[in-house]
Write a protein that holds these residues in place. Structure first.
Motif, short mmCIF file in Angstrom:
data_model
loop_
_atom_site.label_atom_id
_atom_site.label_comp_id
_atom_site.label_asym_id
_atom_site.label_seq_id
_atom_site.Cartn_x
_atom_site.Cartn_y
_atom_site.Cartn_z
N VAL A 125 0.86 -1.19 0.00
CA VAL A 125 0.00 0.00 0.00
C VAL A 125 0.89 1.24 0.00
O VAL A 125 2.02 1.20 0.47
N ARG A 126 0.36 2.33 -0.55
CA ARG A 126 1.09 3.60 -0.51
C ARG A 126 0.95 4.19 0.88
O ARG A 126 -0.12 4.19 1.46
N SER A 127 2.03 4.71 1.39
CA SER A 127 2.04 5.28 2.73
C SER A 127 1.37 6.66 2.74
O SER A 127 1.57 7.46 1.83
N ARG A 128 0.60 6.92 3.77
CA ARG A 128 0.00 8.25 3.94
C ARG A 128 0.93 9.18 4.72
O ARG A 128 0.82 10.39 4.63
N HIS A 129 1.83 8.60 5.51
CA HIS A 129 2.66 9.41 6.40
C HIS A 129 4.10 9.55 5.91
O HIS A 129 4.73 10.56 6.15
N ASP A 130 4.63 8.53 5.28
CA ASP A 130 6.01 8.54 4.82
C ASP A 130 6.02 8.72 3.31
O ASP A 130 6.23 7.78 2.55
N ARG A 131 5.74 9.95 2.86
CA ARG A 131 5.64 10.19 1.42
C ARG A 131 6.38 11.46 1.05
O ARG A 131 6.44 12.41 1.80
N MET A 132 6.91 11.42 -0.17
CA MET A 132 7.52 12.61 -0.76
C MET A 132 6.63 13.08 -1.91
O MET A 132 6.38 14.26 -2.06
N ILE A 133 6.18 12.14 -2.73
CA ILE A 133 5.30 12.47 -3.85
C ILE A 133 4.00 11.69 -3.69
O ILE A 133 2.98 12.25 -3.36
N GLY A 134 4.06 10.38 -3.92
CA GLY A 134 2.84 9.58 -3.88
C GLY A 134 2.80 8.54 -2.78
O GLY A 134 1.81 7.84 -2.63
N GLY A 135 3.88 8.38 -2.02
CA GLY A 135 3.91 7.39 -0.95
C GLY A 135 4.30 5.99 -1.41
O GLY A 135 4.25 5.06 -0.61
N VAL A 136 4.71 5.86 -2.66
CA VAL A 136 5.05 4.54 -3.20
C VAL A 136 6.30 3.98 -2.50
O VAL A 136 6.27 2.86 -1.99
N MET A 137 7.37 4.74 -2.47
CA MET A 137 8.60 4.25 -1.85
C MET A 137 8.44 4.06 -0.35
O MET A 137 8.97 3.12 0.22
N GLY A 138 7.69 4.93 0.30
CA GLY A 138 7.42 4.76 1.72
C GLY A 138 6.64 3.48 2.00
O GLY A 138 6.90 2.77 2.98
N GLY A 139 5.69 3.15 1.13
CA GLY A 139 4.91 1.93 1.29
C GLY A 139 5.73 0.68 1.05
O GLY A 139 5.62 -0.30 1.79
N ILE A 140 6.59 0.71 0.04
CA ILE A 140 7.45 -0.44 -0.23
C ILE A 140 8.45 -0.63 0.90
O ILE A 140 8.69 -1.75 1.36
N ALA A 141 9.03 0.47 1.38
CA ALA A 141 9.99 0.38 2.48
C ALA A 141 9.32 -0.19 3.73
O ALA A 141 9.90 -1.03 4.43
N ARG A 142 8.12 0.24 4.04
CA ARG A 142 7.41 -0.27 5.21
C ARG A 142 7.09 -1.75 5.04
O ARG A 142 7.19 -2.53 5.98
N ARG A 143 6.72 -2.16 3.84
CA ARG A 143 6.35 -3.56 3.57
C ARG A 143 7.51 -4.50 3.87
O ARG A 143 7.34 -5.57 4.42
N PHE A 144 8.73 -4.09 3.49
CA PHE A 144 9.89 -4.95 3.67
C PHE A 144 10.74 -4.60 4.89
O PHE A 144 11.75 -5.25 5.15
N GLY A 145 10.37 -3.54 5.62
CA GLY A 145 11.12 -3.15 6.80
C GLY A 145 12.43 -2.44 6.48
O GLY A 145 13.38 -2.52 7.23
N TRP A 146 12.47 -1.75 5.34
CA TRP A 146 13.66 -1.04 4.90
C TRP A 146 13.57 0.43 5.29
O TRP A 146 12.52 0.95 5.62
N ASN A 147 14.69 1.13 5.15
CA ASN A 147 14.75 2.58 5.37
C ASN A 147 14.24 3.26 4.10
O ASN A 147 14.79 3.07 3.02
N SER A 148 13.21 4.07 4.23
CA SER A 148 12.59 4.69 3.06
C SER A 148 13.52 5.70 2.37
O SER A 148 13.50 5.82 1.14
N THR A 149 14.34 6.40 3.12
CA THR A 149 15.26 7.37 2.53
C THR A 149 16.29 6.66 1.65
O THR A 149 16.57 7.10 0.52
N LEU A 150 16.85 5.59 2.15
CA LEU A 150 17.83 4.84 1.36
C LEU A 150 17.19 4.22 0.12
O LEU A 150 17.79 4.19 -0.95
#
Length: 66
Positions: free
Chosen positions: A8-33
């Motif tokens: 899912v796309r993140s509502r809180h960890d987003r820069m544009i659409g929340g795609v990278m924040g959602g993927i990072a949360r799904r796998f437990g990765w750092n969203s910035t990296l």
């Protein structure tokens, strides 16, 4: 056995659409990296495929809580 988190796309960890924040949360990765890695890979591949992939994920991934 634990249930897998959905893509899912993140509502809180987003820069544009929340795609990278959602993927990072799904796998437990750092969203910035993950964002930095995505930009580097996109630039290395002439940026066009990276933009298309991001837009497709933005359209296909549901927003968190929706």
């Amino acid at each position: 056995m634990t249930a897998a988190r959905p893509f899912v796309r993140s509502r809180h960890d987003r820069m544009i659409g929340g795609v990278m924040g959602g993927i990072a949360r799904r796998f437990g990765w750092n969203s910035t990296l993950l964002r930095v890695l995505f930009v580097i890979v996109s630039i290395a591949s002439a940026a066009f495929p990276g933009i298309i992939v991001y837009l497709l994920l933005w359209l296909l991934m549901p927003e968190e809580g929706a």
